[in-house]
Design an enzyme around this catalytic site. Structure first.
Site, PDB file in Angstrom:
ATOM      1  N   ARG A   1      37.862  55.407  35.628  1.00 48.35           N
ATOM      2  CA  ARG A   1      36.511  55.942  35.529  1.00 48.35           C
ATOM      3  C   ARG A   1      36.453  57.333  36.146  1.00 48.35           C
ATOM      4  O   ARG A   1      37.203  57.650  37.067  1.00 48.35           O
ATOM      5  CB  ARG A   1      35.524  55.022  36.262  1.00 48.35           C
ATOM      6  CG  ARG A   1      35.213  53.738  35.501  1.00 48.35           C
ATOM      7  CD  ARG A   1      34.200  52.867  36.229  1.00 48.35           C
ATOM      8  NE  ARG A   1      34.751  52.350  37.466  1.00 48.35           N
ATOM      9  CZ  ARG A   1      34.538  52.849  38.663  1.00 48.35           C
ATOM     10  NH1 ARG A   1      33.719  53.892  38.818  1.00 48.35           N
ATOM     11  NH2 ARG A   1      35.097  52.338  39.730  1.00 48.35           N
TER      12      ARG A   1
ATOM     13  N   TYR B   1      38.879  55.280  27.996  1.00 47.43           N
ATOM     14  CA  TYR B   1      39.288  54.293  28.995  1.00 47.43           C
ATOM     15  C   TYR B   1      38.174  53.385  29.504  1.00 47.43           C
ATOM     16  O   TYR B   1      37.108  53.859  29.913  1.00 47.43           O
ATOM     17  CB  TYR B   1      39.932  55.002  30.203  1.00 47.43           C
ATOM     18  CG  TYR B   1      40.708  54.035  31.046  1.00 47.43           C
ATOM     19  CD1 TYR B   1      42.024  53.743  30.737  1.00 47.43           C
ATOM     20  CD2 TYR B   1      40.105  53.347  32.088  1.00 47.43           C
ATOM     21  CE1 TYR B   1      42.727  52.813  31.469  1.00 47.43           C
ATOM     22  CE2 TYR B   1      40.796  52.413  32.823  1.00 47.43           C
ATOM     23  CZ  TYR B   1      42.112  52.146  32.514  1.00 47.43           C
ATOM     24  OH  TYR B   1      42.807  51.213  33.231  1.00 47.43           O
TER      25      TYR B   1
ATOM     26  N   LYS C   1      30.124  48.867  32.495  1.00 48.09           N
ATOM     27  CA  LYS C   1      29.484  49.522  33.632  1.00 48.09           C
ATOM     28  C   LYS C   1      28.242  50.323  33.208  1.00 48.09           C
ATOM     29  O   LYS C   1      27.237  50.347  33.912  1.00 48.09           O
ATOM     30  CB  LYS C   1      30.489  50.408  34.378  1.00 48.09           C
ATOM     31  CG  LYS C   1      31.668  49.622  34.984  1.00 48.09           C
ATOM     32  CD  LYS C   1      31.189  48.565  35.927  1.00 48.09           C
ATOM     33  CE  LYS C   1      32.172  47.491  36.336  1.00 48.09           C
ATOM     34  NZ  LYS C   1      33.457  47.829  36.847  1.00 48.09           N
TER      35      LYS C   1
ATOM     36  N   HIS D   1      27.510  44.233  40.694  1.00 51.15           N
ATOM     37  CA  HIS D   1      28.972  44.305  40.529  1.00 51.15           C
ATOM     38  C   HIS D   1      29.582  43.108  41.254  1.00 51.15           C
ATOM     39  O   HIS D   1      30.155  43.255  42.331  1.00 51.15           O
ATOM     40  CB  HIS D   1      29.462  45.627  41.140  1.00 51.15           C
ATOM     41  CG  HIS D   1      30.875  45.989  40.799  1.00 51.15           C
ATOM     42  ND1 HIS D   1      31.637  46.820  41.587  1.00 51.15           N
ATOM     43  CD2 HIS D   1      31.652  45.666  39.743  1.00 51.15           C
ATOM     44  CE1 HIS D   1      32.831  46.989  41.040  1.00 51.15           C
ATOM     45  NE2 HIS D   1      32.870  46.294  39.926  1.00 51.15           N
TER      46      HIS D   1
ATOM     47  N   SER E   1      35.513  48.181  43.345  1.00 50.53           N
ATOM     48  CA  SER E   1      36.539  48.145  42.305  1.00 50.53           C
ATOM     49  C   SER E   1      37.930  47.946  42.910  1.00 50.53           C
ATOM     50  O   SER E   1      38.278  48.583  43.906  1.00 50.53           O
ATOM     51  CB  SER E   1      36.503  49.451  41.517  1.00 50.53           C
ATOM     52  OG  SER E   1      35.229  49.603  40.926  1.00 50.53           O
TER      53      SER E   1
ATOM     54  N   CYS F   1      39.123  45.439  44.549  1.00 52.07           N
ATOM     55  CA  CYS F   1      39.108  44.857  45.888  1.00 52.07           C
ATOM     56  C   CYS F   1      39.042  43.332  45.881  1.00 52.07           C
ATOM     57  O   CYS F   1      38.659  42.720  46.873  1.00 52.07           O
ATOM     58  CB  CYS F   1      37.960  45.440  46.710  1.00 52.07           C
ATOM     59  SG  CYS F   1      38.244  47.167  47.144  1.00 52.07           S
TER      60      CYS F   1
ATOM     61  N   LYS G   1      37.763  40.911  43.215  1.00 45.53           N
ATOM     62  CA  LYS G   1      36.828  40.041  42.495  1.00 45.53           C
ATOM     63  C   LYS G   1      37.555  39.130  41.507  1.00 45.53           C
ATOM     64  O   LYS G   1      37.328  37.921  41.493  1.00 45.53           O
ATOM     65  CB  LYS G   1      35.760  40.867  41.749  1.00 45.53           C
ATOM     66  CG  LYS G   1      34.754  41.546  42.673  1.00 45.53           C
ATOM     67  CD  LYS G   1      33.655  42.273  41.917  1.00 45.53           C
ATOM     68  CE  LYS G   1      34.179  43.363  41.010  1.00 45.53           C
ATOM     69  NZ  LYS G   1      34.948  44.410  41.669  1.00 45.53           N
ATOM     70  N   THR G   2      38.418  39.699  40.656  1.00 46.41           N
ATOM     71  CA  THR G   2      39.119  38.880  39.669  1.00 46.41           C
ATOM     72  C   THR G   2      39.920  37.790  40.371  1.00 46.41           C
ATOM     73  O   THR G   2      39.941  36.628  39.945  1.00 46.41           O
ATOM     74  CB  THR G   2      40.041  39.754  38.801  1.00 46.41           C
ATOM     75  OG1 THR G   2      39.252  40.785  38.203  1.00 46.41           O
ATOM     76  CG2 THR G   2      40.713  38.932  37.707  1.00 46.41           C
TER      77      THR G   2
ATOM     78  N   ASP H   1      33.307  40.297  37.270  1.00 43.71           N
ATOM     79  CA  ASP H   1      32.970  41.702  37.507  1.00 43.71           C
ATOM     80  C   ASP H   1      31.465  41.974  37.590  1.00 43.71           C
ATOM     81  O   ASP H   1      31.055  42.823  38.351  1.00 43.71           O
ATOM     82  CB  ASP H   1      33.591  42.563  36.396  1.00 43.71           C
ATOM     83  CG  ASP H   1      33.690  44.039  36.772  1.00 43.71           C
ATOM     84  OD1 ASP H   1      34.164  44.343  37.879  1.00 43.71           O
ATOM     85  OD2 ASP H   1      33.295  44.897  35.947  1.00 43.71           O
TER      86      ASP H   1
ATOM     87  N   ARG I   1      45.642  47.710  33.262  1.00 44.65           N
ATOM     88  CA  ARG I   1      44.734  46.565  33.127  1.00 44.65           C
ATOM     89  C   ARG I   1      45.108  45.646  31.966  1.00 44.65           C
ATOM     90  O   ARG I   1      45.822  46.048  31.061  1.00 44.65           O
ATOM     91  CB  ARG I   1      43.300  47.078  32.915  1.00 44.65           C
ATOM     92  CG  ARG I   1      42.799  47.926  34.088  1.00 44.65           C
ATOM     93  CD  ARG I   1      41.424  47.552  34.525  1.00 44.65           C
ATOM     94  NE  ARG I   1      41.077  48.226  35.775  1.00 44.65           N
ATOM     95  CZ  ARG I   1      40.203  47.749  36.652  1.00 44.65           C
ATOM     96  NH1 ARG I   1      39.592  46.610  36.419  1.00 44.65           N
ATOM     97  NH2 ARG I   1      39.922  48.399  37.762  1.00 44.65           N
TER      98      ARG I   1
ATOM     99  N   PHE J   1      44.327  35.599  48.888  1.00 41.93           N
ATOM    100  CA  PHE J   1      44.484  34.891  47.609  1.00 41.93           C
ATOM    101  C   PHE J   1      44.068  33.417  47.743  1.00 41.93           C
ATOM    102  O   PHE J   1      42.942  33.158  48.173  1.00 41.93           O
ATOM    103  CB  PHE J   1      45.915  35.072  47.089  1.00 41.93           C
ATOM    104  CG  PHE J   1      46.266  36.533  46.908  1.00 41.93           C
ATOM    105  CD1 PHE J   1      45.744  37.259  45.845  1.00 41.93           C
ATOM    106  CD2 PHE J   1      47.082  37.207  47.831  1.00 41.93           C
ATOM    107  CE1 PHE J   1      46.028  38.619  45.687  1.00 41.93           C
ATOM    108  CE2 PHE J   1      47.370  38.558  47.679  1.00 41.93           C
ATOM    109  CZ  PHE J   1      46.844  39.259  46.607  1.00 41.93           C
TER     110      PHE J   1
ATOM    111  N   GLU K   1      44.554  31.210  49.870  1.00 39.25           N
ATOM    112  CA  GLU K   1      44.114  30.831  51.229  1.00 39.25           C
ATOM    113  C   GLU K   1      42.665  31.238  51.493  1.00 39.25           C
ATOM    114  O   GLU K   1      42.044  30.745  52.435  1.00 39.25           O
ATOM    115  CB  GLU K   1      45.039  31.444  52.292  1.00 39.25           C
ATOM    116  CG  GLU K   1      46.516  31.072  52.158  1.00 39.25           C
ATOM    117  CD  GLU K   1      46.814  29.576  52.340  1.00 39.25           C
ATOM    118  OE1 GLU K   1      45.872  28.774  52.525  1.00 39.25           O
ATOM    119  OE2 GLU K   1      48.013  29.219  52.262  1.00 39.25           O
TER     120      GLU K   1
END
Ligand code: GTP
Ligand code: SPV
Ligand code: MN
Length: 619
Positions: free
Chosen positions: A89, A232, A241, A261, A283, A285, A287-288, A308, A400, A526, A528
């Site tokens: 972005r 992109y 977004k 977000h 971004s 950090c 979420k997925t 997201d 990605r 992850f 844990e």
């Protein structure tokens, strides 16, 4: 190629398509398509129906053009290599054209709407010459759902079309839902690389056409989007977004809901109790990863609703109800591996579009963190030979995967629920090597809003800028709020106070990224992270204890489930330690940052800051 009845040629009529074959009779839509075609001058207009046949035709055309490379090891999958100047972005070229600069606020780039529109009309003039303009109708959220919204993207990028098919409910059903009196968002996109110039001279296409001069422009008052020069992700897939956050946040403010977000997960406890959590992290950090978490603690189950974006609306019963407006995932590839995110690894075995990752010699994709073993030879994301000695990363750090949510093995049964799921807890987090504890519960909603507003995070490769630099990213929405950030804080306060006490979600802060003096992560993260999720759910149920520290409520020594976890006691202490000196310095800095919002900053925020200062031991 043969022309179908969904395509119109300009050669047949004078200077623009008659649009007689258009699969809609919506006058506003037909007029807009016609006006844009006259401005951008494509060779033809194609109305997309969202079918598999259409997807197959477009991907075949892109393979022939060199835009996509098949990935033989993963059926139905392709690799796209972007131009090296079009990898993320572009926040410096993202504009909010609100009526006044004050309305866009100090965190956005403001442009006067009429002047920007004029400038963009110049930029888009003839920008699609020699290309096809695709009409891409889409729904954010299930078509016709009470929280869903409609849009139409016009684009000259077939990559954007196939990505939109994965990421949104795209095609005829969305088009049919657009009637004369339904609201829909017009979203215009061009890669800005016409194949024919004004003198009629043609030039060859590029594998990834784009333009050095980019505009990601939003008109909040008329709810329009115009994006130029980039192919992109967040710059080009305008449902994401641009619409679902920047335009939707403006809609949400005026209608009393929230466009965020945030990931959404469904958590089931060993006793079978279900809780839904929404979490905002900046971004790249986590979420997925949290959305697809596989708990390491027995009996707990986490299922995915979104990774997201969340649209959350107070329901008739007083609960906060959320949908994921997207239909797919545009996830960060590097760091995604069998040991960190096995769910994602299973999900991307087929029918996936990869962007800016490496190719193996035997026809598979690869990126840093996918496997412990690093292949001896690869073709890197730029298409060059690569070996471990190359001194560069094989994949771009913002490489990605684009994949349908239907392929996610952990997708929840209520993923598609049009009325959304009830949110029990909201989490805010960032990438912080110091100061911020592993988990913290807000004392109340106002304190929670303070936690969201004061997120800072080390910058990642998801946008242009210096990776690793700490920046304020309030609510993980710094690049995505479509209006004045101070008003956005006030809106959060007001939505919270509109909810009954017993229905209002609890608010937490989390930080998976704290490091020791030696630079290593103190928390394994992850899977844990399920231990933190467990404590949060137990707090929601009212069954777990908490200790008050100056920053808020934290699990006491016994409240966090550490069964079977190999983390040294010293590290655990450090994960929750509060250093008064560095916290006072952080508060000084925050106080300074608050002044940038002037009079519009809600008084609750400086009050919260003062409370925190008063609670800190003198440093
Ligand atoms: P956007 O799609 O850009 O909005 O990002 P996202 O928030 O979905 O980020 P994602 O989950 O893709 O994570 C990005 C990076 O953070 C990856 O490299 C992950 O491996 C890493 N990451 C995610 N969760 C953790 C964690 O718990 N601990 C550590 N150390 N790293 C993590
Ligand atoms: C982000 O940067 O937060 C993303 C990727 O999720 S993009 O769609 O490019 O915005
Ligand atoms: Mn994102």
């Amino acid at each position: 190629t043969a022309r179908t009845d969904r395509e119109q040629s300009f050669e047949d009529s004078s200077d623009r398509p008659t649009l007689s074959a258009a699969p809609t009779s919506n006058r506003r839509l037909l007029a807009w398509v016609s006006d844009v075609a006259r401005l951008t001058q494509p060779d033809q207009v194609v109305w997309c129906d969202g079918s598999q046949e259409e997807f197959d035709r477009l991907t075949a055309e892109m393979v022939a053009a060199g835009t996509l490379i098949p990935v033989p090891k993963r059926p139905g999958s392709f690799l796209a290599r972007s131009s090296s100047s079009d990898v993320a972005r572009v926040e410096s070229r993202t504009f909010i054209a609100a009526a006044t600069q004050e309305e866009a606020g100090p965190t956005n780039n403001w442009r006067e709407p009429n002047a920007l529109r004029e400038e963009l009309n110049g930029v888009f003039s003839g920008s699609m010459r020699g290309r096809t303009m695709y009409v891409v109708p889409f729904s954010m959220g299930p078509v016709g759902g009470p929280i869903s919204q409609l849009g139409v993207q016009l684009t000259d990028s077939p990559y954007a079309v196939v990505s939109m098919r994965i990421m949104t409910r795209m095609g005829q059903a969305a088009l049919d839902a657009i009637t004369e009196d339904t609201a829909w968002v017009p979203a215009l996109h061009s890669v800005g690389y016409p194949l024919v110039d004004t003198l009629g001279r043609s030039r060859p296409d590029m594998a990834w056409p784009c333009n050095e001069h980019k505009y990601i422009a939003h008109f909040p008052d008329t709810r329009e989007i115009m994006s130029f020069g980039s192919g992109y992700g967040g710059n080009a897939l305008l449902g994401k977004k641009c619409f679902a956050l920047r335009i939707a946040s403006v809609m949400a403010r005026s209608e009393g809901w929230l466009a965020e977000h945030m990931l959404i997960i469904k958590v089931t406890s060993p006793e079978g109790r279900v809780h839904h959590l929404a979490a905002a992290f900046p971004s790249a950090c986590g979420k997925t990863n949290l959305a697809m978490l596989q708990p390491t603690i027995p009996g707990w189950k986490v299922e995915t609703i979104g990774d997201d974006i969340a649209w959350m609306r107070p329901g008739p019963d007083g609960t906060l109800r959320a949908i994921n407006p997207e239909a797919g995932f545009f996830g960060v590839a590097p760091g995604t591996g069998w040991s960190t995110n096995p769910t994602a690894m299973q999900m991307i075995g087929e029918n996936t579009i990869f962007t800016n990752v490496a190719l193996t010699d035997d026809g598979d994709v690869w990126w840093e963190g996918m496997t412990d073993e690093v292949p001896e030879h690869l073709t890197d994301w730029r298409g060059n030979d690569w070996t471990p000695e190359s001194g560069t990363t094989a994949a771009h750090p913002n490489g990605r995967f684009t994949v349908s949510a239907a392929q996610c093995p952990s997708i929840a049964d209520d993923f598609d629920a049009p009325e959304g799921v009830v949110i029990d807890a909201v989490l805010f987090g960032g990438r912080r090597r110091s100061n911020v504890p592993l988990v913290l519960e807000a004392r109340d909603w106002e304190h929670g809003v303070y936690l969201g507003a004061t997120i800072s995070s080390e910058q990642t490769a998801a946008a242009e800028g210096t990776v690793g630099e700490l920046r304020h990213d309030p609510f993980a929405m710094l690049p995505f709020a479509g209006y004045n950030m101070a008003d956005y804080f006030a809106h959060w306060l007001s939505v919270g106070s509109s909810l009954p006490d017993d229905k209002r979600p609890k608010v937490f802060g989390v930080n998976w990224f704290r490091r020791g003096d030696d630079g290593r992560f103190l928390w394994p993260g992850f899977g844990e992270n399920s231990r933190v999720v467990e404590w949060i759910c137990r707090r929601v149920e009212g069954s777990a204890g908490a200790e008050e520290i100056p920053l808020g409520l934290v699990p006491g020594v016994d409240a966090l489930n550490l069964e079977g976890l190999d983390v040294p006691v010293g590290d655990l202490e450090e994960l929750f330690s509060v250093d008064p000196t560095s916290w006072n310095a952080e508060l000084d800095q925050l106080e300074q940052w608050f002044t940038t919002f002037g009079e519009r900053l809600p008084a609750e925020l400086p009050t919260q800051l003062q409370t925190l200062r008063d609670r800190l031991p003198r440093g």
